[in-house]
Design a protein around this motif. Structure first.
Motif, PDB file in Angstrom:
ATOM      1  N   GLN A  33       0.838  -1.196   0.000  1.00 34.78           N
ATOM      2  CA  GLN A  33       0.000   0.000   0.000  1.00 34.78           C
ATOM      3  C   GLN A  33       0.863   1.232   0.000  1.00 34.78           C
ATOM      4  O   GLN A  33       1.995   1.214   0.441  1.00 34.78           O
ATOM      5  N   HIS A  34       0.293   2.319  -0.449  1.00 32.62           N
ATOM      6  CA  HIS A  34       1.034   3.552  -0.669  1.00 32.62           C
ATOM      7  C   HIS A  34       0.606   4.618   0.341  1.00 32.62           C
ATOM      8  O   HIS A  34      -0.555   5.028   0.360  1.00 32.62           O
ATOM      9  N   PHE A  35       1.559   5.074   1.171  1.00 29.14           N
ATOM     10  CA  PHE A  35       1.263   6.028   2.230  1.00 29.14           C
ATOM     11  C   PHE A  35       0.568   7.297   1.727  1.00 29.14           C
ATOM     12  O   PHE A  35      -0.480   7.669   2.276  1.00 29.14           O
ATOM     13  N   PRO A  36       1.117   8.015   0.736  1.00 29.17           N
ATOM     14  CA  PRO A  36       0.460   9.270   0.319  1.00 29.17           C
ATOM     15  C   PRO A  36      -0.991   9.078  -0.116  1.00 29.17           C
ATOM     16  O   PRO A  36      -1.848   9.917   0.189  1.00 29.17           O
ATOM     17  N   ALA A  37      -1.286   7.984  -0.799  1.00 33.76           N
ATOM     18  CA  ALA A  37      -2.664   7.745  -1.251  1.00 33.76           C
ATOM     19  C   ALA A  37      -3.590   7.518  -0.055  1.00 33.76           C
ATOM     20  O   ALA A  37      -4.705   8.056  -0.010  1.00 33.76           O
ATOM     21  N   LEU A  38      -3.141   6.725   0.910  1.00 32.28           N
ATOM     22  CA  LEU A  38      -3.955   6.462   2.098  1.00 32.28           C
ATOM     23  C   LEU A  38      -4.167   7.733   2.919  1.00 32.28           C
ATOM     24  O   LEU A  38      -5.275   8.002   3.401  1.00 32.28           O
ATOM     25  N   PHE A  39      -3.105   8.519   3.055  1.00 23.41           N
ATOM     26  CA  PHE A  39      -3.204   9.782   3.786  1.00 23.41           C
ATOM     27  C   PHE A  39      -4.197  10.723   3.091  1.00 23.41           C
ATOM     28  O   PHE A  39      -5.037  11.343   3.745  1.00 23.41           O
ATOM     29  N   GLN A  40      -4.104  10.808   1.769  1.00 24.00           N
ATOM     30  CA  GLN A  40      -5.018  11.673   1.013  1.00 24.00           C
ATOM     31  C   GLN A  40      -6.462  11.186   1.115  1.00 24.00           C
ATOM     32  O   GLN A  40      -7.389  11.997   1.206  1.00 24.00           O
ATOM     33  N   LYS A  50       0.108   2.383   9.637  1.00 25.11           N
ATOM     34  CA  LYS A  50       0.817   1.098   9.619  1.00 25.11           C
ATOM     35  C   LYS A  50       2.074   1.184   8.759  1.00 25.11           C
ATOM     36  O   LYS A  50       3.029   0.442   8.970  1.00 25.11           O
ATOM     37  N   ILE A  51       2.077   2.106   7.803  1.00 29.34           N
ATOM     38  CA  ILE A  51       3.221   2.266   6.907  1.00 29.34           C
ATOM     39  C   ILE A  51       4.220   3.266   7.471  1.00 29.34           C
ATOM     40  O   ILE A  51       5.429   3.052   7.426  1.00 29.34           O
ATOM     41  N   LYS A  52       3.700   4.369   7.999  1.00 28.76           N
ATOM     42  CA  LYS A  52       4.579   5.448   8.455  1.00 28.76           C
ATOM     43  C   LYS A  52       3.982   6.085   9.703  1.00 28.76           C
ATOM     44  O   LYS A  52       3.168   7.005   9.613  1.00 28.76           O
ATOM     45  N   ASP A  88       5.644   7.762  12.192  1.00 26.64           N
ATOM     46  CA  ASP A  88       6.283   9.006  12.624  1.00 26.64           C
ATOM     47  C   ASP A  88       5.978  10.158  11.681  1.00 26.64           C
ATOM     48  O   ASP A  88       6.886  10.897  11.279  1.00 26.64           O
ATOM     49  N   HIS A  89       4.741  10.340  11.346  1.00 28.73           N
ATOM     50  CA  HIS A  89       4.323  11.418  10.436  1.00 28.73           C
ATOM     51  C   HIS A  89       3.436  12.372  11.225  1.00 28.73           C
ATOM     52  O   HIS A  89       2.331  12.019  11.632  1.00 28.73           O
ATOM     53  N   TYR A  90       3.951  13.576  11.441  1.00 27.78           N
ATOM     54  CA  TYR A  90       3.272  14.554  12.291  1.00 27.78           C
ATOM     55  C   TYR A  90       1.836  14.834  11.838  1.00 27.78           C
ATOM     56  O   TYR A  90       0.898  14.737  12.627  1.00 27.78           O
ATOM     57  N   GLU A  91       1.652  15.190  10.587  1.00 26.78           N
ATOM     58  CA  GLU A  91       0.311  15.536  10.097  1.00 26.78           C
ATOM     59  C   GLU A  91      -0.652  14.358  10.211  1.00 26.78           C
ATOM     60  O   GLU A  91      -1.841  14.542  10.503  1.00 26.78           O
ATOM     61  N   LEU A  92      -0.158  13.167   9.990  1.00 23.84           N
ATOM     62  CA  LEU A  92      -1.001  11.983  10.133  1.00 23.84           C
ATOM     63  C   LEU A  92      -1.483  11.856  11.572  1.00 23.84           C
ATOM     64  O   LEU A  92      -2.671  11.626  11.821  1.00 23.84           O
ATOM     65  N   GLN A  93      -0.577  12.007  12.525  1.00 26.07           N
ATOM     66  CA  GLN A  93      -0.953  11.890  13.934  1.00 26.07           C
ATOM     67  C   GLN A  93      -1.957  12.972  14.333  1.00 26.07           C
ATOM     68  O   GLN A  93      -2.919  12.716  15.056  1.00 26.07           O
ATOM     69  N   VAL A  94      -1.742  14.188  13.848  1.00 33.46           N
ATOM     70  CA  VAL A  94      -2.665  15.289  14.133  1.00 33.46           C
ATOM     71  C   VAL A  94      -4.037  14.994  13.536  1.00 33.46           C
ATOM     72  O   VAL A  94      -5.073  15.088  14.211  1.00 33.46           O
ATOM     73  N   ASN A  95      -4.072  14.624  12.264  1.00 35.65           N
ATOM     74  CA  ASN A  95      -5.348  14.384  11.587  1.00 35.65           C
ATOM     75  C   ASN A  95      -6.092  13.191  12.186  1.00 35.65           C
ATOM     76  O   ASN A  95      -7.311  13.234  12.349  1.00 35.65           O
TER      77      ASN A  95
END
Length: 182
Positions: free
Chosen positions: A1-8, A31-33, A35-42
């Protein structure tokens, strides 16, 4: 799976106010990344909006480990602490938000109200004046400032005032009611 696509996808569903799907896609991205600040915030915001405060708190704390200078995260942690009836912890979070951004008026306002409930009127007044200086607040803010500046005790809510008044004069009213029945 692709992190940017899942995040978007998570962000897309947040914009559509579908927090359940947003949470799903953010969790897949996590599950992929992790340590991503924006992901944790969102993800924290999605949990928060879904009233899953324990999970939101965990994500906000993790985001603060990654970037401790976000006053909104401190503020949201204060709200969560209040919902859990932990006033001291809420005060600490609001003060942390203010340390990061002294112009964060919601943190000033909320901590002022908590200081009032803790019977610290001078601290409450300091923060209410800051709210007013930032051109926020309303008539109730002005009233609180004036009352605190005059060192007056804040008036009780009208409902409790009427209840107490009735209780004080109940015997008197009962006497007049029973006299009228004769």
């Amino acid at each position: 799976q692709h992190f940017p696509a899942l995040f978007q996808l998570g962000s897309f569903f947040m914009q559509k106010e579908n927090t359940e799907k947003a949470i799903f896609y953010y969790q897949q991205a996590e599950k992929i990344k992790i340590d991503h600040y924006e992901l944790q915030v969102n993800l924290g915001h999605a949990y928060f909006l879904n009233k899953k405060f324990l999970q939101a708190r965990d994500n906000y704390h993790y985001a603060l480990e990654l970037q401790p200078s976000d006053p909104v995260l401190h503020f949201n942690l204060g709200i969560i602490a209040e919902k859990e009836n932990n006033e001291n912890q809420a005060i600490n979070h609001y003060l942390n938000a203010i340390k990061v951004d002294d112009n964060h008026f919601p943190a000033h306002f909320n901590v002022a109200l908590l200081f009032l409930t803790k019977n610290h009127p001078s601290k409450a007044l300091e923060h209410l004046k800051k709210v007013r200086a930032l051109n926020y607040g309303d008539e109730s803010t002005d009233y609180l400032i004036k009352a605190l500046e005059k060192d007056e005790r804040l008036k009780r809510a009208p409902a409790s005032y009427i209840e107490n008044l009735f209780d004080q004069y109940a015997d008197h009213y009962d006497m007049h009611l029973t006299q009228g029945l004769d």
